[in-house]
Design an enzyme around this catalytic site. Sequence first.
Site, PDB file in Angstrom:
ATOM      1  N   HIS A  67       0.942  -1.410   0.233  1.00  0.00           N
ATOM      2  CA  HIS A  67      -0.061  -0.083  -0.158  1.00  0.00           C
ATOM      3  C   HIS A  67       1.152   0.786   0.401  1.00  0.00           C
ATOM      4  CE1 HIS A  67      -3.410   2.799   1.143  1.00  0.00           C
ATOM      5  NE2 HIS A  67      -2.815   3.432   1.730  1.00  0.00           N
ATOM      6  N   GLU A  68       2.011   1.074   0.754  1.00  0.00           N
ATOM      7  CA  GLU A  68       3.275   2.166   1.343  1.00  0.00           C
ATOM      8  C   GLU A  68       3.528   2.536  -0.681  1.00  0.00           C
ATOM      9  OE1 GLU A  68       1.902   4.454   3.229  1.00  0.00           O
ATOM     10  OE2 GLU A  68       1.039   2.996   4.396  1.00  0.00           O
ATOM     11  N   HIS A 102       1.537   4.625  -2.968  1.00  0.00           N
ATOM     12  CA  HIS A 102       1.389   5.898  -2.733  1.00  0.00           C
ATOM     13  C   HIS A 102       3.061   6.369  -3.360  1.00  0.00           C
ATOM     14  CE1 HIS A 102      -1.544   6.681  -0.479  1.00  0.00           C
ATOM     15  NE2 HIS A 102      -1.105   6.409   0.709  1.00  0.00           N
TER      16      HIS A 102
END
Length: 243
Positions: free
Chosen positions: A113-114, A117
């Site tokens: 998920h990071e 980003h």
Amino acid sequence: MHFIQAYYGGYYGYGLYFDWTWLLIILGTIICAIASAAMNSTASKYSRVRARSGLTGAQAAEQILHAAGIYNVQIGRIQGNLTDHYDPRTKQVNLADESCDRTSITGIGVAAHECGHAIQDNIGYLPLRIRSSLVPVVNIGQNLAWPLFILGLIFSMQPLVTAGIVLFSLAVIFQLVTLPVEIDASRRGLRMLQQAGIMASDETDATRKVLTAAAMTYVAGLASSLLQLLRLIIIAGQNRRRD
């Protein structure tokens, strides 16, 4: 007196006035508590499930970034539980110990998920740029919103009340922009897990449950803030009618 009546409740005639708008705050708190409990339960469940790849979150993150053609983002460590985040200023994916060192579904999912980003930042994803540009304004607004609103009620100065509501609205807008950014980061991370061959489809489904539960905390936070904003608007209207 206006402040006491409008915000905390007061005496009208011979009866005690009940400020029903506190129910909005209670409802928001309940919504957030339910979402947080669901997220913690799901994350805890899959933190005990070992990923078949045997990769740690940090190793998976590195593979994802390289598979996406990103080589200028570093993998860092941060203390705390579920404190993982991507910092666009330093170009660093910061992973908590649970994500960084473990080979669990949760750890790899959060790391992915990071990395989502980081991919957004790399391609100039517009909602992320909008969110980043709002950060300084929102930080100022959060510090000033309540003092201005309360002072406006105390001294019956409607412009201050309005200013407080407007500044609080900026925080709500920030949360509104944040929601699609977070959902998109999860989508990108999940796709890269499969493309990089880090997870099979059944593991990706489990990871999706973790990230969906995490996304629901953002939905709950937005709902809670909207309820608080509604409360401020109602109180402002009541105060205006009493003047």
